[in-house]
Design a protein around this motif. Structure first.
Motif, mmCIF file in Angstrom:
data_model
loop_
_atom_site.group_PDB
_atom_site.id
_atom_site.type_symbol
_atom_site.label_atom_id
_atom_site.label_comp_id
_atom_site.label_asym_id
_atom_site.label_seq_id
_atom_site.Cartn_x
_atom_site.Cartn_y
_atom_site.Cartn_z
ATOM 1 N N GLN A 1 0.762 -1.152 0.020
ATOM 2 C CA GLN A 1 0.014 0.085 -0.068
ATOM 3 C C GLN A 1 0.994 1.322 -0.128
ATOM 4 O O GLN A 1 1.900 1.244 0.677
ATOM 5 C CB GLN A 1 -0.892 0.190 1.246
ATOM 6 N N VAL A 2 0.540 2.239 -0.687
ATOM 7 C CA VAL A 2 1.116 3.432 -0.869
ATOM 8 C C VAL A 2 -0.011 4.515 -0.695
ATOM 9 O O VAL A 2 -1.052 4.481 -1.320
ATOM 10 C CB VAL A 2 1.985 3.645 -2.242
ATOM 11 N N GLN A 3 0.328 5.490 0.110
ATOM 12 C CA GLN A 3 -0.615 6.599 0.471
ATOM 13 C C GLN A 3 0.156 7.989 -0.216
ATOM 14 O O GLN A 3 1.293 8.108 0.189
ATOM 15 C CB GLN A 3 -0.836 6.813 1.872
ATOM 16 N N LEU A 4 -0.503 8.684 -0.747
ATOM 17 C CA LEU A 4 0.177 9.786 -1.304
ATOM 18 C C LEU A 4 -0.744 11.059 -1.090
ATOM 19 O O LEU A 4 -1.964 11.308 -0.903
ATOM 20 C CB LEU A 4 0.179 9.730 -2.726
ATOM 21 N N VAL A 5 0.211 12.174 -0.671
ATOM 22 C CA VAL A 5 -0.461 13.445 -0.097
ATOM 23 C C VAL A 5 0.098 14.568 -0.878
ATOM 24 O O VAL A 5 1.345 14.734 -0.699
ATOM 25 C CB VAL A 5 -0.223 13.639 1.306
ATOM 26 N N GLU A 6 -0.736 15.414 -1.815
ATOM 27 C CA GLU A 6 -0.068 16.345 -2.610
ATOM 28 C C GLU A 6 -0.203 17.688 -1.736
ATOM 29 O O GLU A 6 -0.935 17.879 -1.035
ATOM 30 C CB GLU A 6 -0.772 16.605 -4.059
ATOM 31 N N SER A 7 0.733 18.636 -2.206
ATOM 32 C CA SER A 7 0.901 19.912 -1.467
ATOM 33 C C SER A 7 1.420 21.017 -2.591
ATOM 34 O O SER A 7 1.945 20.487 -3.503
ATOM 35 C CB SER A 7 1.476 20.002 -0.309
ATOM 36 N N GLY A 8 1.181 22.258 -2.302
ATOM 37 C CA GLY A 8 1.851 22.983 -3.159
ATOM 38 C C GLY A 8 1.056 23.910 -4.196
ATOM 39 O O GLY A 8 1.418 24.904 -4.995
ATOM 40 N N GLY A 9 -0.183 23.499 -4.326
ATOM 41 C CA GLY A 9 -1.187 24.271 -5.101
ATOM 42 C C GLY A 9 -1.368 25.694 -4.622
ATOM 43 O O GLY A 9 -1.112 25.875 -3.598
ATOM 44 N N GLY A 10 -2.035 26.274 -5.625
ATOM 45 C CA GLY A 10 -2.453 27.610 -5.153
ATOM 46 C C GLY A 10 -2.972 28.677 -6.638
ATOM 47 O O GLY A 10 -2.907 28.079 -7.561
ATOM 48 N N LEU A 11 -2.717 29.791 -6.347
ATOM 49 C CA LEU A 11 -3.311 30.693 -7.250
ATOM 50 C C LEU A 11 -2.148 31.435 -7.842
ATOM 51 O O LEU A 11 -1.309 32.049 -6.897
ATOM 52 C CB LEU A 11 -4.200 31.873 -6.687
ATOM 53 N N VAL A 12 -1.807 31.558 -9.319
ATOM 54 C CA VAL A 12 -0.759 32.356 -9.754
ATOM 55 C C VAL A 12 -1.007 32.910 -10.882
ATOM 56 O O VAL A 12 -1.900 32.563 -11.558
ATOM 57 C CB VAL A 12 0.371 31.140 -9.853
ATOM 58 N N GLN A 13 -0.536 34.024 -11.173
ATOM 59 C CA GLN A 13 -0.513 34.522 -12.440
ATOM 60 C C GLN A 13 -0.004 34.072 -13.583
ATOM 61 O O GLN A 13 0.999 33.225 -13.519
ATOM 62 C CB GLN A 13 0.007 36.028 -12.437
ATOM 63 N N ALA A 14 -0.404 34.237 -14.890
ATOM 64 C CA ALA A 14 0.214 33.568 -15.922
ATOM 65 C C ALA A 14 1.542 34.059 -16.145
ATOM 66 O O ALA A 14 1.960 35.129 -15.880
ATOM 67 C CB ALA A 14 -0.712 34.170 -17.187
ATOM 68 N N GLY A 15 2.574 33.198 -16.397
ATOM 69 C CA GLY A 15 3.636 33.319 -16.389
ATOM 70 C C GLY A 15 4.710 33.180 -15.271
ATOM 71 O O GLY A 15 5.652 32.784 -15.260
ATOM 72 N N GLY A 16 3.708 32.749 -14.082
ATOM 73 C CA GLY A 16 4.322 32.433 -12.859
ATOM 74 C C GLY A 16 4.738 30.854 -12.650
ATOM 75 O O GLY A 16 4.663 30.147 -13.693
ATOM 76 N N SER A 17 5.183 30.553 -11.763
ATOM 77 C CA SER A 17 5.789 29.307 -11.454
ATOM 78 C C SER A 17 5.082 28.777 -10.086
ATOM 79 O O SER A 17 4.748 29.425 -9.041
ATOM 80 C CB SER A 17 7.246 29.180 -11.187
ATOM 81 N N LEU A 18 5.073 27.492 -10.044
ATOM 82 C CA LEU A 18 4.714 26.738 -8.857
ATOM 83 C C LEU A 18 5.423 25.583 -8.633
ATOM 84 O O LEU A 18 5.822 24.805 -9.712
ATOM 85 C CB LEU A 18 3.043 26.421 -8.758
ATOM 86 N N ARG A 19 5.536 24.966 -7.553
ATOM 87 C CA ARG A 19 6.281 23.567 -7.236
ATOM 88 C C ARG A 19 5.289 22.861 -6.344
ATOM 89 O O ARG A 19 5.086 23.049 -5.209
ATOM 90 C CB ARG A 19 7.484 23.754 -6.632
ATOM 91 N N LEU A 20 4.853 21.778 -7.176
ATOM 92 C CA LEU A 20 3.855 20.932 -6.434
ATOM 93 C C LEU A 20 4.839 19.747 -5.748
ATOM 94 O O LEU A 20 5.644 19.125 -6.192
ATOM 95 C CB LEU A 20 2.862 20.181 -7.187
ATOM 96 N N SER A 21 4.490 19.184 -4.695
ATOM 97 C CA SER A 21 5.036 18.003 -3.825
ATOM 98 C C SER A 21 4.140 16.985 -3.607
ATOM 99 O O SER A 21 2.796 17.279 -3.354
ATOM 100 C CB SER A 21 5.478 18.580 -2.670
ATOM 101 N N CYS A 22 4.621 15.677 -3.832
ATOM 102 C CA CYS A 22 3.586 14.596 -3.303
ATOM 103 C C CYS A 22 4.535 13.669 -2.362
ATOM 104 O O CYS A 22 5.439 13.144 -2.637
ATOM 105 C CB CYS A 22 3.281 13.768 -4.434
ATOM 106 N N ALA A 23 4.142 13.732 -0.997
ATOM 107 C CA ALA A 23 4.865 12.769 -0.241
ATOM 108 C C ALA A 23 4.243 11.421 0.088
ATOM 109 O O ALA A 23 2.728 11.300 -0.051
ATOM 110 C CB ALA A 23 4.555 13.472 1.349
#
Length: 122
Positions: A1-23
Motif C-alpha cells: 500500500q502507498v498513500q500519497l498526499v499532494e501539496s503546493g497548489g494555489g493561485l498564480v498569475q500567468a507566466g508564474g511558477s509553482l512547485r507541487l510536492s507529493c509525499a
C-alpha cells in the motif's frame, strides 16, 4: 500500500511558477513509477509527467514539455512537479499517482493522491 498526499497548489498569475510536492508513505516508494496528472472541470484526467523508479527517465506530453519538470527524492519518499511559464489552460486539480509501469495511461497507476488545486489567472 502507498498513500500519497499532494501539496503546493494555489493561485498564480500567468507566466508564474509553482512547485507541487507529493509525499508518499510506505517503504516501497522507490519501486514505483510516479506520475502527475491533472483534471480540469468537465474534462477527462490528463497525463502531465512521469518519472521512472530511479529518476533516470522522464516523460512529458507536448502541452507541458519544456515548462514542467518532474523529479523525485527516494530518500524523502517525495516526488515533485516544477511548473514554470504557467498558462490559464494549466488550471486544474493536479494528482500524483504511483504505479508499476512507465506509462502515461491512468489505468496503469494503482495509487492516487487526493489532488491539489492549481489556478492560473490571466
Amino acid at each position: 500500500q502507498v498513500q500519497l498526499v499532494e501539496s503546493g497548489g494555489g493561485l498564480v498569475q500567468a507566466g508564474g511558477s509553482l512547485r507541487l510536492s507529493c509525499a508518499a508513505s510506505g517503504r516501497t516508494f522507490s519501486r514505483y513509477v510516479m506520475g502527475w496528472f491533472r483534471q480540469a472541470p468537465g474534462k477527462e484526467r490528463e497525463f502531465v509527467a512521469a518519472i521512472s523508479w530511479n529518476g533516470g527517465n522522464t516523460y512529458y506530453p507536448d502541452s507541458v514539455k519544456g515548462r514542467f519538470t518532474i523529479s523525485r527524492d527516494n530518500a524523502k519518499n517525495t516526488v515533485y512537479l516544477q511548473m514554470n511559464s504557467l498558462k490559464p489552460e494549466d488550471t486544474a486539480v493536479y494528482y500524483c499517482a504511483a504505479g508499476p509501469a512507465f506509462t502515461f495511461t491512468t489505468a496503469n497507476y494503482n495509487y492516487w493522491g487526493q489532488g491539489t488545486q492549481v489556478t492560473v489567472s490571466s
